[in-house]
Design an enzyme around this catalytic site. Structure first.
Site, mmCIF file in Angstrom:
data_model
loop_
_atom_site.group_PDB
_atom_site.id
_atom_site.type_symbol
_atom_site.label_atom_id
_atom_site.label_comp_id
_atom_site.label_asym_id
_atom_site.label_seq_id
_atom_site.Cartn_x
_atom_site.Cartn_y
_atom_site.Cartn_z
ATOM 1 N N GLU A 79 80.666 -38.530 -22.151
ATOM 2 C CA GLU A 79 81.187 -39.938 -22.038
ATOM 3 C C GLU A 79 80.907 -40.251 -23.900
ATOM 4 O O GLU A 79 81.169 -41.853 -24.531
ATOM 5 C CB GLU A 79 79.897 -40.942 -21.313
ATOM 6 C CG GLU A 79 78.102 -41.158 -21.799
ATOM 7 C CD GLU A 79 77.957 -42.070 -20.565
ATOM 8 O OE1 GLU A 79 77.604 -42.588 -20.584
ATOM 9 O OE2 GLU A 79 77.360 -41.713 -19.417
ATOM 10 N N CYS A 111 77.348 -40.743 -15.933
ATOM 11 C CA CYS A 111 76.123 -39.371 -16.538
ATOM 12 C C CYS A 111 76.922 -38.903 -14.589
ATOM 13 O O CYS A 111 76.106 -37.194 -14.697
ATOM 14 C CB CYS A 111 75.426 -40.070 -16.494
ATOM 15 S SG CYS A 111 74.694 -41.268 -17.800
ATOM 16 N N HIS A 233 69.475 -36.859 -11.575
ATOM 17 C CA HIS A 233 69.693 -38.087 -12.447
ATOM 18 C C HIS A 233 68.525 -38.866 -13.597
ATOM 19 O O HIS A 233 68.187 -39.779 -12.693
ATOM 20 C CB HIS A 233 71.150 -38.198 -13.013
ATOM 21 C CG HIS A 233 71.289 -39.087 -14.120
ATOM 22 N ND1 HIS A 233 71.385 -38.667 -15.442
ATOM 23 C CD2 HIS A 233 71.479 -40.921 -14.347
ATOM 24 C CE1 HIS A 233 71.401 -39.790 -16.059
ATOM 25 N NE2 HIS A 233 71.582 -40.641 -15.301
#
Length: 388
Positions: A79, A111, A233
């Site tokens: 990103e 993400c 994550h």
């Protein structure tokens, strides 16, 4: 046919900020950063390292001469893209001298997109079992100086070779994604820093984890008791622990203690680098495999991927026999140990450095940067990368 992660490596630039130094400069109790958020150091990039160069540096050690002819696809998940049209994957493909008859694409969904890359790679290898796919997740997490999100910034990349009969971890065919259109975190095209609704972002993350886990359990008759560990994550190191708190109350004490112990091993690299967006989940996997003494072949690891906006996915990996021989544990620790600690004025000066946006030509260098691949020049509105 087993398909999964054959090789795994991460890269972070040669600079960091100590969180105690940052807390003092921001007139904040250091425990808020060290204990409350769970961050100890923040990876910082010099101007000669962007998402493309970091991704190439992460992939460089794991792409052998033999692999270069077998890689049919380079998937670059980020990103922090550098061009609206040309993918960073094309530059990585050239820098690594990969087979010219290969696809090279860039993927975006906050993400999450490295996980989408792995799933795409699996589908390709299922019909081309003698070929390989390179998946790279690389990002710069930036929120601005003296902002609420500053402590969760970071810089780094993770590279993975996906193949049949992998030497590290197979990825199960049973996987479950979940998508919902929300604004918990986003970055408009006109902004070089992200925007985040902090409270809502944490709530959304937890809701997504519980939603995909429960549906995964329903569809596949699955229990957390089957897992040796869970990887998440990690926008900051405490987030995964918050997400699984309710679910761990439903399992045996033995399972709860086992998963929590492995979680501590999985967050060590994030504590020392910060958030690296698309590579974050797999940085956690590398940390678990490098730092847990109890993990072993045959163990199953639950993987929760999340990208704001939002897409989440839950899947399970299984470690293969001999996986430890293919880890880069020593190299990873050396990379972290050899970084240089910045003073806060040095960090703020580097943070404010910017590339020209009007086509001005500029040759780049940075005394801190010792990485083999660097951004070396801006010329004719083009970014040029080379080996130093």
């Amino acid at each position: 046919m087993p398909i999964g992660i054959d090789q795994l490596n991460f890269f972070t630039p040669s600079l960091y900020v100590d969180m105690i130094d940052l807390a003092k400069a921001r007139n904040t109790d250091p425990n808020k950063y060290i204990i409350g958020i769970g961050q100890e150091k923040m990876g910082i990039n010099p101007i000669t390292q962007d998402a493309v160069s970091m991704g190439a540096n992460a992939a460089l050690p794991i792409v052998s001469e033999a692999d270069k002819s077998k890689i049919d696809m380079v998937i670059f998940a980020t990103e922090s893209g550098t061009d609206y049209s040309k993918s960073g994957a094309v530059s990585i493909h050239r820098l690594l001298n990969i087979n010219p008859f290969a696809r090279a694409i860039e993927m975006k969904q906050a993400c999450y997109s490295a996980t989408a890359g792995i799933m795409m790679a699996k589908d390709y290898i299922a019909s081309h079992p003698d070929r390989k796919v390179l998946v790279v997740g690389s990002d710069l997490a930036r929120y601005g100086l003296n902002t609420a999100g500053e402590v969760t910034q970071g810089a780094g990349a993770v590279a993975m070779l996906i193949s049949a009969d992998p030497r590290i971890m197979t990825v199960s065919d049973e996987t479950l994604p979940f998508t919902k259109d929300i604004f918990d975190f986003w970055r408009p095209n006109y902004s070089d820093t992200a925007m985040v609704d902090g409270k809502f972002s944490n709530e959304a993350y937890i809701q997504f984890f519980e939603t995909v886990l429960h549906e995964y359990q329903r569809r596949y008759d699955f229990s957390l008791e089957e897992l040796e560990a869970l990887c998440f994550h990690l926008p900051y190191s405490k987030m995964g622990k918050k997400a699984m708190a309710n679910e761990l109350e439903k399992v045996s004490e033995e399972t709860k203690n086992r998963i929590l112990a492995h979680y501590e091993a999985s967050i060590l690299y994030t504590k020392n680098i910060g958030n690296i967006y698309t590579g974050s989940l797999y940085l956690g996997l590398a940390s678990l495999l490098d730092n847990s003494q109890e993990i072993s072949a045959g163990n199953k690891i639950g993987m929760f991927s999340y990208g704001s906006g939002a897409v989440g996915e839950f899947f399970v990996g299984e470690l293969v026999q001999g996986f430890k021989k293919h880890l880069a544990t020593k190299e990873h620790q050396q990379l972290l140990d050899e970084r240089e600690r910045l003073t806060i004025p040095e960090y703020e000066e580097l943070f404010m450095e910017a590339l020209p946006e009007n086509g001005t030509s500029l040759k780049l260098s940075n005394r801190f940067d010792s990485a083999p691949i660097q951004l070396v020049e801006i010329r004719d509105h083009q970014r040029h990368y080379a080996f130093r």
